[in-house]
Design an enzyme around this catalytic site. Sequence first.
Site, mmCIF file in Angstrom:
data_model
loop_
_atom_site.group_PDB
_atom_site.id
_atom_site.type_symbol
_atom_site.label_atom_id
_atom_site.label_comp_id
_atom_site.label_asym_id
_atom_site.label_seq_id
_atom_site.Cartn_x
_atom_site.Cartn_y
_atom_site.Cartn_z
ATOM 1 N N ASP A 1 31.272 22.707 16.430
ATOM 2 C CA ASP A 1 30.216 23.610 16.911
ATOM 3 C C ASP A 1 30.240 24.977 16.250
ATOM 4 O OD1 ASP A 1 32.595 24.518 18.156
ATOM 5 O OD2 ASP A 1 31.408 25.487 19.722
ATOM 6 N N CYS B 1 0.839 -1.208 0.000
ATOM 7 C CA CYS B 1 0.000 0.000 0.000
ATOM 8 C C CYS B 1 0.866 1.247 0.000
ATOM 9 C CB CYS B 1 -0.912 0.015 1.227
ATOM 10 S SG CYS B 1 -2.059 -1.374 1.327
ATOM 11 N N ASP C 1 36.666 18.792 16.691
ATOM 12 C CA ASP C 1 37.168 20.147 16.824
ATOM 13 C C ASP C 1 37.576 20.314 18.297
ATOM 14 O OD1 ASP C 1 37.534 23.000 16.332
ATOM 15 O OD2 ASP C 1 35.652 23.249 17.439
#
Length: 740
Positions: free
Chosen positions: A620, A19, A420
């Site tokens: 970040d 379906c 980082d």
Amino acid sequence: MPSPAIIDLPITGMTCASCAGRVERALRKVPGVQVATVNLANERAHVEVSGQIDPAVLLAAVDKAGYGASLEQDSAVQQANQRQRHDTERWQLIVAIVLALPLVLPMILQPFGVHGMLPAWLQFALATPVQFLLGARFYIAAWKAVRDGAGNMDLLVALGTSAGYGLSVYQWLSAAPGSMPHLYFEASAVVIALVLLGKYLESSAKRQTASAIRALEALRPDRAIRLVNGQEANVAISELSVGDTVVVKPGERFPVDGEVIEGQSHADEALISGESLPVPKQPGDRVTGGAINGEGRLLISTRALGAETVLARIIRLVEAAQSAKAPIQKLVDKVSQVFVPVVLLIAVATLTGWLMAGASLESALINAVTVLVIACPCALGLATPTAIMAGTGVAARHGILIKDAEALERAHEVTTVVFDKTGTLTSGTPRIAHMVALDGDENNVLELAGALQRGSEHPLAKAVLDVTAERGLRLEAVGNSRALAGRGIAGTLQGRELALGNHRLLQENGLNGDALHKRAQAWEAEGRTLSWLIELSPQRQVLGLFAFGDTLKTGAVEAIAQLNARHISSHLLTGDNRGSARVVAQALGISDVHAEVLPADKAATVVSLKETGVVAMVGDGINDAPALAAADIGIAMGGGTDVAMHAAGITLMRSDPRLIPAALDISRKTYAKIRQNLFWAFFYNLIGIPLAAFGLLNPVLAGAAMALSSVSVVSNALLLKTWTPKDDPKDKPNHTGDAS
């Protein structure tokens, strides 16, 4: 080129993977549709369109395919509709069981020596409403599928039960007067009842997979207290505007994203960020809508409303991840497209084979019916999306936002994590790493340095003042305080002229700091920032030396240790000097360091590491965005820039490095559930269909197995809801350390 518009459509009437595939194909045929994905588990279609397109065209395409669709509804309306459908399914199931039980009871009692059959007319009277009233949903959906030139689970159920019912009617009407023919009314009725039971249990379980979204939506307050000219007014959230002042009383939820302008309190942000401890709030601090205010009354200046709030963005991210398809789902989709036609061919082959082997039409037909009944494409369609919904939901509850299913699926393969430094593994806030007093009295030089810098907002001054506060030192007032441009600060204290500053200040005053020269060199090699405390009069001499460095984030040491324990290598990638990077790497146990790397070269470094394995990049800042995008998996730290979060596939709501191994762990657990579910979905069919074809099953057992397959797959996925991060930070003491 403008980004495509996104339209989400709730879909009704789907029963299996076939379906979902038909709805997808119908939507993709609409001009202007670029991408259409349908999630069977949450019954939604995610459509990306280019240019202007009338949503009514999409609704019409879904309707033509035999299913229902509507425009995005209010979540409360959707939940009400789902509850109503669920209640209807429950009543249908109860009626089906009540009517089918008398039919199957003689079969159950027969092994205990109780013999007796209901009259044929009574069996017919009980089975007929089950077949054509309660089973009408299967006929309607099957007809729509056939009309569209496709097949689905409903077609298999309709054909199988109709064959059993029709055979029973024929046997009854053609039997000799007074004789009791062998009837199969109980098989048809019980199969329909079992299928309804399976759908009901499946529906109940699917609602639980969406509990994370419902929990987040429940955090949204409907009203707020607005303060205007000193007067409080209780208003609907929709009446607020950015800049309005809102009153938040103790124990209430923050109705908006904003900034504290008056009052002090704590905020419980556990359901939003996963942070278990209350976060202190005072004037100038940001608050997030949906968090719970603690003990104080606060005045909040509204900064974001509605769709722009942090909570709304979180809900959109989780919904997008739960609606997305994992790469492994492509295999399932291909199988689902041919599944029903193949089952129909096997059923025809079973009927023909048994007839050719000399079996009666009755036996051959029952074996063919059993093949149709046991085949269940539902489990295939639910295997992947239910696991993804449960996995992303529990991850969000612990502060891990997974933006897409591909990130969730690939994260378990990560062999290398690239970090980082500043803002990711370190706090970015300087602290005193080393200090020395020539007279041996550290507290004395701290008092002198703190007095000189009292009231300064400079980060190094704050580092000195933090330590003086920790030690409870008394700072005297300084006279003739003045800044020395590019060198430091000076002032008069207790009749002495003092100065605190860099090496240039030292040289300008004819001092060389010979006594501390070796230490200064060693600390500079570590990447420390040095400040000299000197006396200018009545004597000219060096009093002490401070070395400042960054601090490790809480949980950084534990995070690296967890990755090392899983044989995942960690790399440090930073633009800082080699000395600073080396100190951080040694403190954390990272052996691979890439220092003094320009922002433009970070992505190239990540690409080169991808040649040896699957790489996750954690950052970040804006300068980390290219590297996050270049990595196989980008992970943005909470509190970072929006650019970094957009480039990453996973966002951590808390700036806690321990969430990184946790994110990889929930990926591994979710992918394991997907594989388990697919195994069971294929296992049921690969084992059940041959058993049915060889006459080793009856339709009742086949119906039970089919119902069990879907329920077991969804229930297995729901086990993910019990997941908690290994070494959960909520249960661990904070671990901070010095770094550069």
